[in-house]
Write an enzyme that holds these catalytic residues in place. Structure first.
Site, PDB file in Angstrom:
ATOM      1  N   CYS A 213       0.827  -1.213   0.000  1.00 16.31           N
ATOM      2  CA  CYS A 213       0.000   0.000   0.000  1.00 16.31           C
ATOM      3  C   CYS A 213       0.859   1.259   0.000  1.00 16.31           C
ATOM      4  CB  CYS A 213      -0.925   0.010   1.221  1.00 16.31           C
ATOM      5  SG  CYS A 213      -2.319  -1.137   1.129  1.00 16.31           S
TER       6      CYS A 213
ATOM      7  N   CYS B   4      -8.002  -2.767  -4.618  1.00 13.63           N
ATOM      8  CA  CYS B   4      -7.254  -3.587  -5.556  1.00 13.63           C
ATOM      9  C   CYS B   4      -7.803  -5.014  -5.580  1.00 13.63           C
ATOM     10  CB  CYS B   4      -5.778  -3.623  -5.170  1.00 13.63           C
ATOM     11  SG  CYS B   4      -4.988  -1.998  -5.189  1.00 13.63           S
TER      12      CYS B   4
ATOM     13  N   CYS C 186      -6.845  -7.638  -2.795  1.00 12.29           N
ATOM     14  CA  CYS C 186      -7.160  -7.257  -1.409  1.00 12.29           C
ATOM     15  C   CYS C 186      -8.621  -6.871  -1.225  1.00 12.29           C
ATOM     16  CB  CYS C 186      -6.252  -6.106  -0.978  1.00 12.29           C
ATOM     17  SG  CYS C 186      -4.494  -6.484  -1.120  1.00 12.29           S
TER      18      CYS C 186
ATOM     19  N   CYS D   1      -5.698   1.365   4.145  1.00 18.61           N
ATOM     20  CA  CYS D   1      -4.482   1.279   3.332  1.00 18.61           C
ATOM     21  C   CYS D   1      -3.381   2.158   3.905  1.00 18.61           C
ATOM     22  CB  CYS D   1      -4.776   1.666   1.894  1.00 18.61           C
ATOM     23  SG  CYS D   1      -5.330   3.389   1.696  1.00 18.61           S
TER      24      CYS D   1
END
Length: 239
Positions: A125, A207, A210, A233
């Site tokens: 991240c 994303c 995730c 994040c």
């Protein structure tokens, strides 16, 4: 240029005791104040989630050529990229920029090993989201975020205007009083485009590796970083 509040001069919190009574729960008033105060030095960092669509529509009414930055980690869902194209078509004057990390996925794999998100999601991240936003906010006095107080315990104390220790900036959060139902009522009332994944059990979309479907309707962020003690994040934490 004079700014009413900056990171270095952040004493009285604007809108601290503001009790909005309008249909937008203060969002439009805060946005007008933001753009009147900061102009082009105000950047909206947008993830193009449901809240993002509400803010984009409101921002287009306040400043039609506003700057919008999307942190393109290069591992987003195709549905997210499709939505960005739809937004560009619907709001052609908005200046939408896709900000990529310094490292490509192959370069990241070469330095840190493949699938870093599976082993060290915080590091991933940082490389693909936090550092790019630092770069995007370079020179910007303030930025806009779609945080809502009901999203998570970590966000319950968010104010309309916040001193942002992470990016040494002023963070403006117009939707702090909005509920998830408020967001969707606005989207439907104004016939706004949105990410198709929202209809498939993904209230919070990041994303691909995730993000998973949500099974706990009381925790809209439970589908993020499943299997890790992680729900942010890092963009909205102090360190």
């Amino acid at each position: 240029m004079y700014y009413p509040v900056t990171y270095r001069d952040f004493s009285d919190v604007p809108f601290k005791n503001y009790e909005p009574g309008d249909d937008t729960k203060g969002a439009l008033e805060v946005l007008r104040w933001g753009y009147e105060s900061y102009g082009d030095s105000l950047v909206y960092a947008c993830s193009f989630g449901a809240e993002g669509m509400v803010l984009i529509d409101m921002i287009s009414k306040v400043k039609s050529d506003a700057k919008i930055v999307f942190l393109d980690t290069e591992i987003h869902f195709q549905e997210t990229y499709d939505l960005i194209d739809d937004v560009k078509e619907k709001y052609p004057e908005l200046r939408v920029t896709l900000k990529k990390p310094e490292l490509t996925l192959d370069e990241q794999a070469g330095q840190y090993g493949s699938a870093l998100w599976q082993r060290q999601p915080d590091q991933c991240c940082f490389i693909r989201k936090i550092k790019p936003l630092e770069d995007a906010l370079s020179g910007a006095v303030a930025w806009i975020s779609g945080l809502r107080r009901e999203q998570s315990p970590a966000r319950r104390n968010t104010e309309f205007v916040n001193k942002d220790e992470r990016f040494k900036s002023v963070k403006i959060c117009p939707l702090i009083h909005w509920t998830w139902d408020d967001v969707w009522s606005y989207i439907r009332e104004h016939n706004l485009p949105y990410n198709d994944l929202h209809d498939q059990g993904y209230p919070s979309i990041g994303c691909i590796p995730c993000t998973s479907r949500v099974t706990d309707s009381n925790d809209l962020r439970s589908g993020r970083w499943s299997g890790f003690n992680k729900s942010e994040c890092g963009l909205h934490t102090s360190y």
